[in-house]
Design a protein around this motif. Structure first.
Motif, PDB file in Angstrom:
ATOM      1  N   GLY A 243       0.782  -1.228   0.000  1.00 23.20           N
ATOM      2  CA  GLY A 243       0.000   0.000   0.000  1.00 23.20           C
ATOM      3  C   GLY A 243       0.810   1.273   0.000  1.00 23.20           C
TER       4      GLY A 243
ATOM      5  N   THR B 217      -5.119   3.550  -7.767  1.00 23.88           N
ATOM      6  CA  THR B 217      -4.517   3.696  -6.437  1.00 23.88           C
ATOM      7  C   THR B 217      -4.071   2.363  -5.855  1.00 23.88           C
ATOM      8  N   THR B 218      -4.733   1.287  -6.233  1.00 31.59           N
ATOM      9  CA  THR B 218      -4.406  -0.047  -5.729  1.00 31.59           C
ATOM     10  C   THR B 218      -3.703  -0.843  -6.818  1.00 31.59           C
TER      11      THR B 218
ATOM     12  N   SER C 101      -6.292  -1.784  -9.475  1.00 28.11           N
ATOM     13  CA  SER C 101      -6.676  -0.690 -10.378  1.00 28.11           C
ATOM     14  C   SER C 101      -5.524  -0.295 -11.300  1.00 28.11           C
TER      15      SER C 101
END
Length: 494
Positions: free
Chosen positions: A170, A453-454, A457
């Motif tokens: 993250g 963002t991930t 994605s």
């Protein structure tokens, strides 16, 4: 030099080992665990060991023939010339290729090869054996390994590649580098049916495209003809047909001879299209009949396939297996020279991520592992050598005037919807109208996409970018060649 290698298949591992042994400071980053990726799943072998009557020149001729006239002869020459040294290196690093009672390497033959020249390990577990040996070799060195790190972008300053941006746990991290080698594999998950493992989403190619690197031949996706027609996807090696297995339709006809005089051993694109057409005509799966090989030989020669098919409830020694084509190997990618240099100084690409020119419009079976080893070693040798970056025009063709800009016509985006669209319109059998329809939808999805963002994605963004580039390239190549096949207008869907 401070070198970052992204990817841990045969190409990335070979590059990292050679670069480390040459005295460079190497950081190997990989999306999953070390050794994850397509290499470990490769059932086929490594072409390049020549028996009586065979030679590197014949291997080159077969490669050029399979490439449908679009292979780069100089790259093919490098592949076959350096192949023996790379196979010897794999043996020295601990890959136990199969041998006969006399201790000699056993040589197999696969489609479009004129001779038996392919070495295997564990029968049908060559990739797994290679991956284990190279991972062990990397673990035994002092080079830095960063696992579970997603490559989100390249860092480019003043037109020179200077590092990579990673997403890990993250958090965003940046690694500076004097040279970056992309070995992140292909993009099989553009399609609804693929042999590629989860995570093969074209990350390195997409990052290079965003950075302005030249790419080419993305329209040439090779579809493997024989995937077990039962979920999850499982590849049934071409070597099975090399051993004598046949393809049968519902009438028990060996129908591939209708398309090519070599029948089941014709080039992969021919066999895959023949299967797709016949299955559509008859509304039933084509079957791969290996019963004539016998249960003992099947279990000995293809232990992995034998085990998995039996676990799935099939006895292929007694009855034919239902098979279907699936996206397998990308012949295009980031354009490189013979040493892996790209159009961006400081950036190299190797393996399936690269477009070396070896494969042309259709890859010859068992040349991919060889390519990864050969060009991985060459890229490592070129690090620090003062040579200009490859001079080539960047990116992909301009949009076609056929493509509408009707954003409201697009269905809701999902990865599955993207994969089904690509399978239907940019798959084995393409039409001009279908490619234009695909581009209309893809560009609507891109226009509406939120910034990633991930990891998931980011993967979706990469797939969308590559899907658009692939469909654009396919629409601009108006003549059928190799894996790119355009149906005649009277056959187009309306």
């Amino acid at each position: 030099m401070n070198v970052v290698v992204a990817g841990s298949g045969i190409a990335g591992l070979t590059t990292a080992l050679h670069a480390h042994e040459a005295g460079h400071r190497v950081t190997l980053v990989t999306k999953g665990a070390l050794g994850d990726g397509s290499t470990g799943f490769a059932q086929g072998g490594v072409a390049g060991v020549y028996g009586p009557g065979d030679s590197a020149a014949r291997h080159a001729a077969d490669t050029l023939d399979a490439g449908a006239g679009l292979s780069d002869a100089a790259a093919v020459d490098v592949l076959v010339r350096d192949g023996a040294a790379r196979i010897a290196e794999l043996i020295a690093r601990g890959v136990a290729f199969d041998r006969g009672p006399d201790g000699e390497l056993l040589l197999g033959r696969e489609a479009a090869h004129s001779h038996a020249r392919i070495v295997h390990a564990g029968g049908d577990a060559t990739g797994a054996a290679i991956s284990r040996a190279l991972v062990a070799a990397v673990r035994a060195t002092a080079l830095t390994v960063v696992e579970h790190a997603f490559l989100s972008d390249l860092i480019v300053h003043s037109g020179v590649a200077r590092g990579v941006r990673l997403l890990r746990d993250g958090e965003v991290a940046e690694l500076e580098a004097d040279a970056i080698v992309l070995a992140t594999g292909g993009a099989g998950h553009l399609y609804a049916h693929t042999t590629n493992p989860i995570g093969t989403t074209g990350d390195g190619i997409a990052a290079a495209l965003r950075a302005g690197a030249a790419v080419a031949d993305l329209e040439f996706m090779q579809f493997h003809p024989t995937i077990l027609d039962a979920e999850p996807a499982f590849l049934v090696s071409e070597a099975v047909r090399g051993e004598g297995a046949t393809l049968l339709d519902e009438d028990d006809r060996r129908f591939v001879f209708d398309s090519h005089p070599d029948g089941e051993l014709a080039p992969r694109d021919v066999v895959a299209r023949a299967i797709a057409r016949r299955a559509a005509e008859q509304g039933a799966s084509v079957r791969l009949d290996a019963t004539m090989i016998g249960a003992e030989r099947l279990a000995q020669r293809f232990p992995t396939i034998d085990r998995v098919t039996r676990e799935r409830g099939f006895d292929w020694a007694a009855a034919p297996l239902p098979v279907t084509p699936a996206a397998h190997y990308l012949m295009g990618g980031i354009v490189t020279d013979l040493d892996g240099r790209t159009s961006i100084p400081g950036l190299f690409a190797v393996g399936e991520t690269a477009r070396t020119g070896v494969h042309g419009a259709n890859r010859l079976a068992s040349n991919s592992l060889l390519e990864g080893a050969v060009f991985g070693a060459r890229a490592a040798a070129a690090l620090g050598v003062s040579t200009p970056a490859l001079r080539v025009a960047p990116a992909v063709p301009a949009p076609s005037p056929m493509v509408r800009r009707d954003r409201e016509a697009a269905p809701a985006f999902s990865r599955r919807a993207l994969q089904q669209l690509m399978w239907r319109e940019v798959g084995l059998l393409r039409t001009e109208r279908g490619l234009a329809r695909a581009l209309t939808t893809l560009r609507a999805w891109i226009a509406d996409a939120a910034p990633p963002t991930t990891v998931a994605s980011h993967e979706d963004a990469n797939l969308l970018l590559l899907a658009e580039a692939t469909a654009t390239a396919a629409l601009h190549r108006t003549v059928s060649v190799g894996a790119h096949y355009i149906e005649t207008p009277e056959l187009e869907r309306v």
